[in-house]
Design a protein around this motif. Structure first.
Motif, PDB file in Angstrom:
ATOM      1  N   UNK A   1       0.830  -1.212   0.000  1.00  0.00           N
ATOM      2  CA  UNK A   1       0.000   0.000   0.000  1.00  0.00           C
ATOM      3  C   UNK A   1       0.861   1.257   0.000  1.00  0.00           C
ATOM      4  N   UNK A   2       1.949   1.227   0.732  1.00  0.00           N
ATOM      5  CA  UNK A   2       2.881   2.358   0.761  1.00  0.00           C
ATOM      6  C   UNK A   2       3.402   2.638  -0.646  1.00  0.00           C
TER       7      UNK A   2
ATOM      8  N   UNK B   1       6.735   2.403   6.201  1.00  0.00           N
ATOM      9  CA  UNK B   1       6.402   1.158   6.903  1.00  0.00           C
ATOM     10  C   UNK B   1       7.439   0.826   7.981  1.00  0.00           C
ATOM     11  N   UNK B   2       6.920   0.577   9.177  1.00  0.00           N
ATOM     12  CA  UNK B   2       7.769   0.324  10.334  1.00  0.00           C
ATOM     13  C   UNK B   2       7.199  -0.846  11.126  1.00  0.00           C
ATOM     14  N   UNK B   3       8.030  -1.866  11.361  1.00  0.00           N
ATOM     15  CA  UNK B   3       7.603  -3.004  12.180  1.00  0.00           C
ATOM     16  C   UNK B   3       7.575  -2.577  13.640  1.00  0.00           C
ATOM     17  N   UNK B   4       6.478  -2.897  14.302  1.00  0.00           N
ATOM     18  CA  UNK B   4       6.292  -2.558  15.718  1.00  0.00           C
ATOM     19  C   UNK B   4       5.731  -3.777  16.436  1.00  0.00           C
TER      20      UNK B   4
ATOM     21  N   UNK C   1       2.324   2.388   8.828  1.00  0.00           N
ATOM     22  CA  UNK C   1       2.803   3.535   8.066  1.00  0.00           C
ATOM     23  C   UNK C   1       1.778   4.639   8.312  1.00  0.00           C
ATOM     24  N   UNK C   2       2.195   5.890   8.171  1.00  0.00           N
ATOM     25  CA  UNK C   2       1.288   7.005   8.434  1.00  0.00           C
ATOM     26  C   UNK C   2       1.296   7.940   7.239  1.00  0.00           C
ATOM     27  N   UNK C   3       0.086   8.285   6.762  1.00  0.00           N
ATOM     28  CA  UNK C   3      -0.059   9.158   5.606  1.00  0.00           C
ATOM     29  C   UNK C   3      -0.837  10.417   5.950  1.00  0.00           C
ATOM     30  N   UNK C   4      -0.676  11.428   5.104  1.00  0.00           N
ATOM     31  CA  UNK C   4      -1.407  12.687   5.191  1.00  0.00           C
ATOM     32  C   UNK C   4      -2.606  12.573   4.258  1.00  0.00           C
ATOM     33  N   UNK C   5      -3.817  12.734   4.791  1.00  0.00           N
ATOM     34  CA  UNK C   5      -5.016  12.552   3.962  1.00  0.00           C
ATOM     35  C   UNK C   5      -5.396  13.790   3.141  1.00  0.00           C
ATOM     36  N   UNK C   6      -4.585  14.819   3.156  1.00  0.00           N
ATOM     37  CA  UNK C   6      -4.794  16.101   2.445  1.00  0.00           C
ATOM     38  C   UNK C   6      -5.956  16.909   2.991  1.00  0.00           C
TER      39      UNK C   6
END
Length: 129
Positions: free
Chosen positions: A88-89, A103-106, A112-117
């Motif tokens: 998806x990234x 993408x970061x394993x936790x 992952x974090x996105x800006x939705x505009x």
């Protein structure tokens, strides 16, 4: 008891509808005019009768400082489940989506974090095996 609706506060419903449908891939379920705004909801194409996401106008005076504080601190407003965060990234990056976290394993999840505009940070989350 079950969750039926949840909301994300957006600064522009038309822009939000385009982003959430054309970019993220949700489907419009309701668009009912209510004065200057609409009762506007989207759903997952995999669950058209599932939980609806309301693209809620962010006109209340408390919303702007709340959203700004979350973005400033890098805190996502909500989280969407995906099967493959890395895929998806890549797909969303190719569409011009800006990510604030790759993408970061936790532990048990990869996020992952996105800006939705529309003034929000949105987390994508995948459960790891």
């Amino acid at each position: 008891m079950r969750i039926n609706l949840t909301s994300v506060m957006v600064d522009d419903q038309a822009k939000a509808l385009r982003f959430y449908t054309e970019v993220l891939g949700f489907q419009k379920k309701n668009d009912i005019p209510l004065g200057e705004a609409s009762w506007l909801t989207v759903v997952s194409p995999d669950e058209p009768d599932g939980v609806e996401l309301v693209l809620e106008p962010s006109e209340h005076p408390a919303v702007k400082p709340f959203k700004e504080a979350l973005v400033r601190d890098g805190i996502p407003f909500t989280s969407f489940a995906v099967d493959d965060v890395a895929k998806e990234y890549e797909r969303l990056t190719e569409l011009g989506v800006r990510f604030t976290q790759a993408p970061t394993a936790m532990g048990p999840v990869t996020t992952a974090v996105l800006d939705d505009t529309c003034g929000n940070l949105i987390q994508l989350a995948q459960m790891n095996e």
